[in-house]
Write a protein that holds these residues in place. Sequence first.
Motif, PDB file in Angstrom:
ATOM      1  N   LEU A 282      13.849   3.394   7.410  1.00  0.00           N
ATOM      2  CA  LEU A 282      13.909   2.955   6.017  1.00  0.00           C
ATOM      3  C   LEU A 282      13.278   1.582   5.828  1.00  0.00           C
ATOM      4  N   SER A 283      13.300   0.757   6.895  1.00  0.00           N
ATOM      5  CA  SER A 283      12.709  -0.579   6.745  1.00  0.00           C
ATOM      6  C   SER A 283      11.191  -0.494   6.622  1.00  0.00           C
ATOM      7  N   LYS A 284      10.639   0.712   6.887  1.00  0.00           N
ATOM      8  CA  LYS A 284       9.187   0.886   6.727  1.00  0.00           C
ATOM      9  C   LYS A 284       8.856   1.556   5.396  1.00  0.00           C
ATOM     10  N   ASN A 285       9.801   1.539   4.474  1.00  0.00           N
ATOM     11  CA  ASN A 285       9.541   2.188   3.193  1.00  0.00           C
ATOM     12  C   ASN A 285       8.692   1.276   2.300  1.00  0.00           C
ATOM     13  N   THR A 286       7.855   1.903   1.469  1.00  0.00           N
ATOM     14  CA  THR A 286       7.014   1.137   0.542  1.00  0.00           C
ATOM     15  C   THR A 286       7.099   1.788  -0.835  1.00  0.00           C
ATOM     16  N   PHE A 287       6.735   1.033  -1.864  1.00  0.00           N
ATOM     17  CA  PHE A 287       6.836   1.552  -3.240  1.00  0.00           C
ATOM     18  C   PHE A 287       5.483   1.551  -3.909  1.00  0.00           C
ATOM     19  N   LYS A 288       5.254   2.583  -4.714  1.00  0.00           N
ATOM     20  CA  LYS A 288       3.936   2.748  -5.313  1.00  0.00           C
ATOM     21  C   LYS A 288       3.792   1.951  -6.598  1.00  0.00           C
ATOM     22  N   PRO A 289       2.690   1.230  -6.717  1.00  0.00           N
ATOM     23  CA  PRO A 289       2.426   0.553  -7.976  1.00  0.00           C
ATOM     24  C   PRO A 289       1.704   1.456  -8.966  1.00  0.00           C
ATOM     25  N   PHE A 290       1.145   2.560  -8.498  1.00  0.00           N
ATOM     26  CA  PHE A 290       0.419   3.491  -9.371  1.00  0.00           C
ATOM     27  C   PHE A 290       0.979   4.892  -9.196  1.00  0.00           C
ATOM     28  N   PRO A 291       1.028   5.666 -10.280  1.00  0.00           N
ATOM     29  CA  PRO A 291       1.655   6.987 -10.207  1.00  0.00           C
ATOM     30  C   PRO A 291       0.723   8.048  -9.625  1.00  0.00           C
ATOM     31  N   CYS A 292       0.491   7.985  -8.333  1.00  0.00           N
ATOM     32  CA  CYS A 292      -0.357   8.976  -7.662  1.00  0.00           C
ATOM     33  C   CYS A 292      -0.184   8.759  -6.169  1.00  0.00           C
ATOM     34  N   ASP A 293      -0.802   9.595  -5.362  1.00  0.00           N
ATOM     35  CA  ASP A 293      -0.606   9.470  -3.927  1.00  0.00           C
ATOM     36  C   ASP A 293      -1.092   8.115  -3.427  1.00  0.00           C
ATOM     37  N   ARG A 294      -0.330   7.547  -2.503  1.00  0.00           N
ATOM     38  CA  ARG A 294      -0.602   6.250  -1.897  1.00  0.00           C
ATOM     39  C   ARG A 294      -2.040   6.120  -1.424  1.00  0.00           C
ATOM     40  N   ILE A 295      -2.627   7.246  -1.018  1.00  0.00           N
ATOM     41  CA  ILE A 295      -3.922   7.208  -0.362  1.00  0.00           C
ATOM     42  C   ILE A 295      -5.035   6.692  -1.272  1.00  0.00           C
TER      43      ILE A 295
ATOM     44  N   GLU B  29      -8.068  -4.533   1.735  1.00  0.00           N
ATOM     45  CA  GLU B  29      -7.608  -4.160   3.071  1.00  0.00           C
ATOM     46  C   GLU B  29      -6.193  -3.597   3.000  1.00  0.00           C
ATOM     47  N   HIS B  30      -5.356  -4.260   2.237  1.00  0.00           N
ATOM     48  CA  HIS B  30      -3.985  -3.776   2.087  1.00  0.00           C
ATOM     49  C   HIS B  30      -3.691  -3.621   0.610  1.00  0.00           C
ATOM     50  N   ALA B  31      -3.665  -2.382   0.146  1.00  0.00           N
ATOM     51  CA  ALA B  31      -3.442  -2.134  -1.273  1.00  0.00           C
ATOM     52  C   ALA B  31      -2.084  -2.663  -1.689  1.00  0.00           C
ATOM     53  N   LEU B  32      -1.974  -3.055  -2.958  1.00  0.00           N
ATOM     54  CA  LEU B  32      -0.685  -3.441  -3.512  1.00  0.00           C
ATOM     55  C   LEU B  32       0.309  -2.299  -3.285  1.00  0.00           C
ATOM     56  N   GLY B  33       1.486  -2.618  -2.795  1.00  0.00           N
ATOM     57  CA  GLY B  33       2.487  -1.592  -2.528  1.00  0.00           C
ATOM     58  C   GLY B  33       2.484  -1.126  -1.085  1.00  0.00           C
ATOM     59  N   SER B  34       1.520  -1.630  -0.289  1.00  0.00           N
ATOM     60  CA  SER B  34       1.530  -1.278   1.133  1.00  0.00           C
ATOM     61  C   SER B  34       2.595  -2.111   1.827  1.00  0.00           C
ATOM     62  N   ILE B  35       2.857  -1.782   3.081  1.00  0.00           N
ATOM     63  CA  ILE B  35       3.916  -2.514   3.781  1.00  0.00           C
ATOM     64  C   ILE B  35       3.530  -3.973   3.981  1.00  0.00           C
ATOM     65  N   GLU B  36       2.218  -4.244   4.059  1.00  0.00           N
ATOM     66  CA  GLU B  36       1.758  -5.631   4.229  1.00  0.00           C
ATOM     67  C   GLU B  36       1.717  -6.385   2.908  1.00  0.00           C
ATOM     68  N   ASN B  37       1.696  -5.656   1.811  1.00  0.00           N
ATOM     69  CA  ASN B  37       1.538  -6.282   0.492  1.00  0.00           C
ATOM     70  C   ASN B  37       2.479  -5.584  -0.484  1.00  0.00           C
ATOM     71  N   PRO B  38       3.795  -5.707  -0.233  1.00  0.00           N
ATOM     72  CA  PRO B  38       4.771  -4.913  -0.994  1.00  0.00           C
ATOM     73  C   PRO B  38       4.926  -5.376  -2.439  1.00  0.00           C
ATOM     74  N   LEU B  39       5.433  -4.482  -3.269  1.00  0.00           N
ATOM     75  CA  LEU B  39       5.797  -4.868  -4.622  1.00  0.00           C
ATOM     76  C   LEU B  39       6.980  -5.831  -4.536  1.00  0.00           C
ATOM     77  N   SER B  40       6.972  -6.842  -5.409  1.00  0.00           N
ATOM     78  CA  SER B  40       8.110  -7.768  -5.456  1.00  0.00           C
ATOM     79  C   SER B  40       9.259  -7.095  -6.192  1.00  0.00           C
ATOM     80  N   THR B  41      10.447  -7.677  -6.083  1.00  0.00           N
ATOM     81  CA  THR B  41      11.596  -7.140  -6.812  1.00  0.00           C
ATOM     82  C   THR B  41      11.313  -7.135  -8.305  1.00  0.00           C
ATOM     83  N   GLN B  42      10.641  -8.161  -8.785  1.00  0.00           N
ATOM     84  CA  GLN B  42      10.304  -8.216 -10.212  1.00  0.00           C
ATOM     85  C   GLN B  42       9.359  -7.073 -10.593  1.00  0.00           C
ATOM     86  N   GLN B  43       8.381  -6.798  -9.727  1.00  0.00           N
ATOM     87  CA  GLN B  43       7.449  -5.701 -10.021  1.00  0.00           C
ATOM     88  C   GLN B  43       8.173  -4.353 -10.021  1.00  0.00           C
ATOM     89  N   LEU B  44       9.125  -4.203  -9.073  1.00  0.00           N
ATOM     90  CA  LEU B  44       9.911  -2.966  -9.041  1.00  0.00           C
ATOM     91  C   LEU B  44      10.744  -2.823 -10.305  1.00  0.00           C
TER      92      LEU B  44
END
Lengths: 419, 419
Positions: A259-272, A362-377
């Motif tokens: 679960l600590s490797k979970n990420t959240f999507k900033p756009f409504p479509c597949d992460r890829i 390199e690391h899209a917004l919402g990736s594990i390296e560049n996660p959404l902030s709590t405010q963005q969520l």
Amino acid sequence: MATKTLAAWALALQFSNLTQPVTDMAVKSIYNWAGCAIGGYSLPPASVAYEALSSVLPYHSGNVSVLGSRAWMDIQTAALVNGIASHVDDYDDTHADTPIHPSRPVASALLAVTEWNFPVSGQDFLTAFVAGVEAECKLGVAVYPEHYDVGWHITSTTGSVGAAVAVGKLLGLSLEHLQHAISIAAVQVNGMHESFGTDTKPFHVGRAAQSGLLSALLAQNGYGGSLQGLEAERGWAHVVSTRENLTAEFSTLGETWELSKNTFKPFPCDRIIHAAIDGCVQIHDQAVHNRLDLGTIKNVTARTNPMVLFLTDNPEPRRKASPAQFTDEMVRNTTVVKLRANVHITADEGISEHEAFYVHIEHALGSIENPLSTQQLKDKFIEHAGSVIGKQRAEKAFRAFSQIANTSDVGSISRKFRK
Amino acid sequence: MATKTLAAWALALQFSNLTQPVTDMAVKSIYNWAGCAIGGYSLPPASVAYEALSSVLPYHSGNVSVLGSRAWMDIQTAALVNGIASHVDDYDDTHADTPIHPSRPVASALLAVTEWNFPVSGQDFLTAFVAGVEAECKLGVAVYPEHYDVGWHITSTTGSVGAAVAVGKLLGLSLEHLQHAISIAAVQVNGMHESFGTDTKPFHVGRAAQSGLLSALLAQNGYGGSLQGLEAERGWAHVVSTRENLTAEFSTLGETWELSKNTFKPFPCDRIIHAAIDGCVQIHDQAVHNRLDLGTIKNVTARTNPMVLFLTDNPEPRRKASPAQFTDEMVRNTTVVKLRANVHITADEGISEHEAFYVHIEHALGSIENPLSTQQLKDKFIEHAGSVIGKQRAEKAFRAFSQIANTSDVGSISRKFRK
């Protein structure tokens, strides 16, 4: 031993065993899922499924909420419809090591239970949720990528087991009964890639949630199954994959938290495709900043990993995904159609699946390296859920779900924020 | 094209296209299935499933019969429970070219529909039933034995598609909607060998019936899916099998009738052990004829095909199957236990899967070469169903089901012969 190991670990797990980062991520995952389910009900698949099912039932209400609607349903139908709604926008969470969207099947099954077998405390809910997510993600890692590459939708194929573990733990099954529940869930394998782009994709998720829930209910009543449904020679792992590594993966349960490797999507479509979208958004912002007319764009060229094209290349989309930018209307907008004709995507093995050039992301917004902030969520939740239940109630719902660890009755939250 | 070919063929099929042998076999298959479902409800899996499901529903009745019980249920739960009951005894029918038990998922889904969307005429019922059985058996032949050998329970993995075709035809879906229904059913793959010997084996069948029914209902309401769920690169056949031959098999639809290869079991267990049982029965009869004391038997040696041992070798059975000879009581009877210790079975590749020596049984009773007579099928029905609804009512039920082609309301038959 894998089935027994998993069941024993899940039953032994206590809220106090969860580390703070795991609890925090569980809470975020749950409210992100809830926002998707509330917002997702407004799109056809969830409501069509609800209408189809309610038309054949001898009753027209139940005691469990269908999120984002005014409907009440029985526990099994609610799990199915909430599962569909939570994934219809493709706006949810993603496990970094596999393409699993962990919360969907697990939370869809669990939340239905909290309105039937209540009160369920927030701490019990979070603990069961973590057990379910760890189960499905460990299972996924143990067979990924072989299992995925043949065409299975790994979120739903592992999700029925995850949901069974979560619900079974919440219902307090015995060790043997939880082994049965896992094995009953394991024989229900839902979801293939061929459905991607159709209403059937979110159906996979709903059916997985319902399958896991049904398995736990049957086992609770003494319905029997194998004690080793996951690892047996003709059980889950060997039947659905050419490779499996269950023993090794399950040996890390409670040590390496998936679960600590979970990420959240900033756009409504597949992460890829997020890196490519993120790049376009940045180019758009630069263009606006420089007062360029978007109508003057002559050509858009993108280079991405070939997998992006496999999953998403459709120069003439006929249906959408969700929020404003993804509606049918926007897809048919003439400016967009014109521009789309000038978009050229080339596959490049040298680019990883989650990068995109021109602006090189390199690391899209919402990736594990560049996660959404709590405010963005929070913004994401309020925009999405607010479109269905109104902004003010969405704000209250966000507060309630983000404080879930402190509630004594999780089911009361869903009841409070119906449409 | 396979999905479209199948859907178009099924929709075009008329009762007048069925040859007399096909109609006759369809009628036998349906009453043999009904006898199994009525008789099977008395065993735990069906009633435990019913109890588990009714305990979570907001109502305690519906408008569809649960065969062999006094219960009424909604259409989906009835399809699930009737499907479980019909297979719990392992006493049903078997397709000669694959290990598919064709009637189970198809009839379980169809009969539920006749009490919800009535009246359904016997001719329409039979036509839809044949369409469903041809669909699942052609699908099975197209991937057998590779698909089976990896561990899938082929009755249920093909059964959800068969049930979707049958119900979709009965509901009068359009061509495109039936393609959707087939593709939605195809992503729900239920059943693995690891469950054999547990309550989960009949669950596979019930869940397949329910999956097919659900798929047809969703498609009827406009829920979308792939148009080529069976043949696409990441659709059913390629995901669940290393070999497929859909195009060739579907080209024989309506020419080679798979239903004409259906057989009925004289003993309540897998067909593979029938030759051995038939041999034992013949030896027993000779012994009784010669007034031998069965207690004096020192040793029983059987040679069979190795597959028989793979599927059935269990020198200390703890649970049963069904009718009198297969009860827990009989399994624990001390004379039987003593004799069992002296039974030796050796695997011999030189013996085909359906033969057994001493008395050499080349074609076991119930095989396609040595079928049960209509009288034997009737006796089987009355003994089995009669144990639940009484002999007199079982005789009436047999008459009604065997005259199904002439009825104007199939649903009225199930309602008449409840417990």
